[in-house]
Design an enzyme around this catalytic site. Structure first.
Site, short mmCIF file in Angstrom:
data_model
loop_
_atom_site.label_atom_id
_atom_site.label_comp_id
_atom_site.label_asym_id
_atom_site.label_seq_id
_atom_site.Cartn_x
_atom_site.Cartn_y
_atom_site.Cartn_z
N HIS A 202 1.99 4.21 -3.17
CA HIS A 202 1.92 5.68 -3.13
C HIS A 202 3.21 6.29 -3.66
O HIS A 202 3.19 7.21 -4.48
CB HIS A 202 1.69 6.16 -1.69
CG HIS A 202 0.30 5.99 -1.19
ND1 HIS A 202 -0.81 6.38 -1.89
CD2 HIS A 202 -0.16 5.47 -0.01
CE1 HIS A 202 -1.91 6.12 -1.19
NE2 HIS A 202 -1.54 5.56 -0.05
N HIS B 96 0.84 -1.21 0.00
CA HIS B 96 0.00 0.00 0.00
C HIS B 96 0.87 1.25 0.00
O HIS B 96 0.69 2.15 -0.83
CB HIS B 96 -0.92 -0.01 1.23
CG HIS B 96 -1.78 1.21 1.37
ND1 HIS B 96 -3.12 1.21 1.08
CD2 HIS B 96 -1.48 2.47 1.77
CE1 HIS B 96 -3.62 2.41 1.29
NE2 HIS B 96 -2.64 3.20 1.71
N GLU B 97 1.82 1.30 0.93
CA GLU B 97 2.65 2.49 1.04
C GLU B 97 3.63 2.61 -0.13
O GLU B 97 3.85 3.71 -0.65
CB GLU B 97 3.42 2.46 2.38
CG GLU B 97 2.54 2.60 3.60
CD GLU B 97 1.74 3.90 3.61
OE1 GLU B 97 2.21 4.90 3.03
OE2 GLU B 97 0.65 3.93 4.19
#
Length: 215
Positions: free
Chosen positions: A26, A22-23
């Site tokens: 980004h 997820h991170e």
């Protein structure tokens, strides 16, 4: 206590992958749109140690899992990772590109949920309908759908809040942005009052409908 240890063992791998990818997503998309901040900080990586927040990734999830078990309910997890640094001012079109950077995290979780569903199909094809890895696969689907739904809530600094900020006219966007310092407090209050899960339900249902296409 044995149930708690078993739950931790089942959820550990899905949670680590969920927060890490997820991170990293980004940071990767921010780099695509012109901001190398995450890359320069070494955060576009699959190394979970670079993304773990001691409180949000370890202490809070374990505490909530323990409390939910002690209260006799199903195991529940809630937490967060260390945010990837993104300098929106370095994006080529800061306000517009913010939308794609924000959506990258939930999209990564949806993709991981789909991959876990595919893994479940492989388990079933092999005649595996129970056991540790089957439970890990089920946890992987649930963890990623929950994380996706949570982050899509239109509350800054969550990803859904960034999406709303990106779509609003400039004057309204800057007014809306004033709630960001209180965003995590709002989420905690919503969690404590059981309203959070109600708000997340539409996103959970959407994610469930998408992954069901791969069943």
């Amino acid at each position: 206590m044995s149930d708690l240890i078993q739950s931790l063992a089942i959820y550990a791998i899905p949670v680590i992958f969920a927060i890490t990818l997820h991170e990293a997503a980004h940071g990767y998309v921010a780099r695509m749109f012109g901001d190398p901040t995450a890359e320069q900080a070494g955060r576009i990586t699959l190394n979970p140690i670079r993304h773990i927040d001691p409180v949000g990734t370890i202490l809070v999830p374990v505490a909530i899992l323990l409390m939910s078990k002690l209260m006799g309910g199903p195991g529940m997890l809630f937490g967060w990772a260390k945010p990837v640094p993104v300098d929106f001012g370095r994006l080529r079109r800061p306000k517009q590109d913010m939308l794609w950077v924000a959506l990258a995290g939930p999209a990564a979780n949806l993709l991981m949920a789909i991959l876990w569903v595919i893994s479940m199909r492989l388990f079933l094809a092999a005649g595996i309908e129970e056991g540790y890895w089957y439970q890990v696969g089920m946890a992987g689907i649930n963890v990623n759908l929950v994380l996706m739904a949570l982050n899509l809530l239109p509350i800054l600094p969550l990803d859904g809040g960034r999406v709303v900020f990106s779509l609003l006219p400039n004057r309204w966007a800057w007014q809306y942005g004033r709630i960001e310092p209180y965003g995590l407090l709002i989420v905690v209050v919503l969690l404590a009052t059981d309203v959070l899960w109600t708000l997340m339900r539409p996103f959970m249902e959407l994610g469930t409908a998408v992954v069901s296409w791969f069943l």
